[in-house]
Design an enzyme around this catalytic site. Structure first.
Site, PDB file in Angstrom:
ATOM      1  N   ASP A  72       1.365  -0.817  -0.130  1.00 33.79           N
ATOM      2  CA  ASP A  72       0.510   0.005   0.094  1.00 33.79           C
ATOM      3  C   ASP A  72       0.933   1.326   0.157  1.00 33.79           C
ATOM      4  O   ASP A  72       2.052   1.286   0.172  1.00 33.79           O
ATOM      5  CB  ASP A  72      -0.570   0.440   1.384  1.00 33.79           C
ATOM      6  N   ASP A 141      -7.873  -2.698  14.190  1.00 32.62           N
ATOM      7  CA  ASP A 141      -9.242  -3.120  13.901  1.00 32.62           C
ATOM      8  C   ASP A 141      -8.668  -4.300  13.079  1.00 32.62           C
ATOM      9  O   ASP A 141     -10.200  -4.681  12.078  1.00 32.62           O
ATOM     10  CB  ASP A 141      -9.506  -2.280  13.396  1.00 32.62           C
ATOM     11  N   HIS A 143      -7.421  -4.749   9.891  1.00 33.38           N
ATOM     12  CA  HIS A 143      -6.786  -4.708   8.620  1.00 33.38           C
ATOM     13  C   HIS A 143      -5.532  -5.066   8.338  1.00 33.38           C
ATOM     14  O   HIS A 143      -5.163  -4.952   8.616  1.00 33.38           O
ATOM     15  CB  HIS A 143      -7.459  -3.309   8.040  1.00 33.38           C
ATOM     16  N   GLU A 148      -9.769  -2.836   4.863  1.00 37.20           N
ATOM     17  CA  GLU A 148     -10.366  -1.297   6.178  1.00 37.20           C
ATOM     18  C   GLU A 148     -11.249  -2.158   6.462  1.00 37.20           C
ATOM     19  O   GLU A 148     -12.236  -2.877   5.915  1.00 37.20           O
ATOM     20  CB  GLU A 148     -11.041   0.027   6.625  1.00 37.20           C
TER      21      GLU A 148
HETATM   22  C1  GLP Z   1      -0.868   0.458   8.249  1.00 31.70           C
HETATM   23  C2  GLP Z   1      -0.382  -0.387   7.395  1.00 31.70           C
HETATM   24  C3  GLP Z   1      -0.844  -1.938   7.083  1.00 31.70           C
HETATM   25  C4  GLP Z   1       0.306  -2.936   8.787  1.00 31.70           C
HETATM   26  C5  GLP Z   1      -0.292  -1.776   9.769  1.00 31.70           C
HETATM   27  C6  GLP Z   1      -0.067  -2.027  11.107  1.00 31.70           C
HETATM   28  O1  GLP Z   1      -2.354   0.626   8.325  1.00 31.70           O
HETATM   29  N1  GLP Z   1      -0.992  -0.052   6.137  1.00 31.70           N
HETATM   30  O2  GLP Z   1      -0.149  -2.643   6.433  1.00 31.70           O
HETATM   31  O3  GLP Z   1      -0.638  -3.979   8.711  1.00 31.70           O
HETATM   32  O4  GLP Z   1       0.028  -0.230   9.869  1.00 31.70           O
HETATM   33  O5  GLP Z   1       1.205  -1.527  10.966  1.00 31.70           O
HETATM   34  P1  GLP Z   1       1.741  -1.859  12.796  1.00 31.70           P
HETATM   35  O6  GLP Z   1       2.764  -2.204  12.459  1.00 31.70           O
HETATM   36  O7  GLP Z   1       2.979  -0.182  13.040  1.00 31.70           O
HETATM   37  O8  GLP Z   1       1.411  -1.403  13.796  1.00 31.70           O
END
Ligand code: GLP
Length: 259
Positions: A72, A141, A143, A148
């Protein structure tokens, strides 16, 4: 689904890096075809990437024949912005491995035609041969990538609106100001991830406890898009003891005894 529970996040991250390196080496021993990998961002994969960098430096694995696609990118954030996923990937992985620049793919959140950018991304993944392994993280959440809650489990790469929850969580990278967090992103779909031959999900820390429970023990539902992995034949969740607090004792014991 396999759930690999390690003592702490560092041990889990290192386990994942060695697992990925082994998969790359296994394919390289069998064929000259490239290894196609999906990559994630966020704070969770940082130690896995650091270990992969060390393994490359030590000559234990090479990314010369690896093609990567990131999952992403924010819409409208300049690539040079320190919090763009372009910047993140170079800072945390690409600067330390030997992957050729032309093999690196990251969605362009500044493309004039965002829909065309997403369609071309899906085509490029197919042209590369499809994913051998997709490395993902998880949102609080549940995702996966930026899919989402209530994203279609059949979704493909597209423009997505970020929920207020996600923008609040991610504001920690934007001076704790959610107004600085872009409202949209480009993201691979749930089906883009589950279309990979294998999926490895990193889930670390107490803030991910509910997401882990929903992904592993909840119903397979668009409410927690990571739960789509329940239908995948080769899905491995790597987590730490701090994240398992919401699993049932039975599930915890089952996975602990097996892996
Ligand atoms: C963002 C990214 C996700 C990632 C998530 C969790 O939303 N788009 O791909 O998995 O954050 O991030 P973190 O590893 O910082 O908790």
């Amino acid at each position: 689904m396999k759930v690999v529970i390690r003592e702490n996040a560092l041990e889990g991250s290192i386990w994942a890096a060695h697992y990925i390196a082994d998969r790359i080496n296994e394919k390289a021993a069998k064929t000259s075809e490239p290894f196609v990998i999906g990559l994630c961002t966020g704070s969770t994969p940082i130690e896995t990437y650091a270990e992969l960098g060390r393994l490359v430096k030590a000559g234990k694995v090479s990314f010369k024949n690896v093609i990567s696609f990131n999952m992403d990118e924010y819409v409208g954030l300049p690539e040079s912005h320190p919090e763009s996923y372009h910047s993140f990937m170079h800072k945390n992985l690409f600067d330390f491995i030997d992957e050729p620049a032309e093999n690196i793919h990251i969605l362009n959140g500044n493309a004039k035609d965002l829909d065309a950018e997403c369609a071309a991304y899906e085509e490029a993944i197919i042209k590369a041969g499809g994913f051998d392994l997709f490395l993902g993280g998880i949102g609080e959440d549940g995702h996966i990538a930026f899919n989402e809650p209530y994203s279609s489990l059949n979704s493909r790469t597209r423009v997505v609106d970020l929920t207020e929850d996600t923008r609040i969580v991610n504001s920690r990278f934007f001076d704790n100001d959610m107004n600085k967090v872009p409202k949209q992103a480009l993201s691979v779909g749930v089906a883009t991830v589950t279309g990979s031959k294998e999926v490895v999900l990193l889930v670390m820390g107490p803030k991910k406890a509910r997401a882990l429970r929903d992904a592993v023990e909840g119903p397979c539902s668009h409410k927690c898009t990571a739960s789509a992995l329940q239908l995948h034949e080769q899905a491995t969740i790597v987590c730490d003891e701090a994240s398992v607090g919401e699993l049932t004792v039975n599930a915890y014991r089952y996975f602990k005894a097996l892996y």
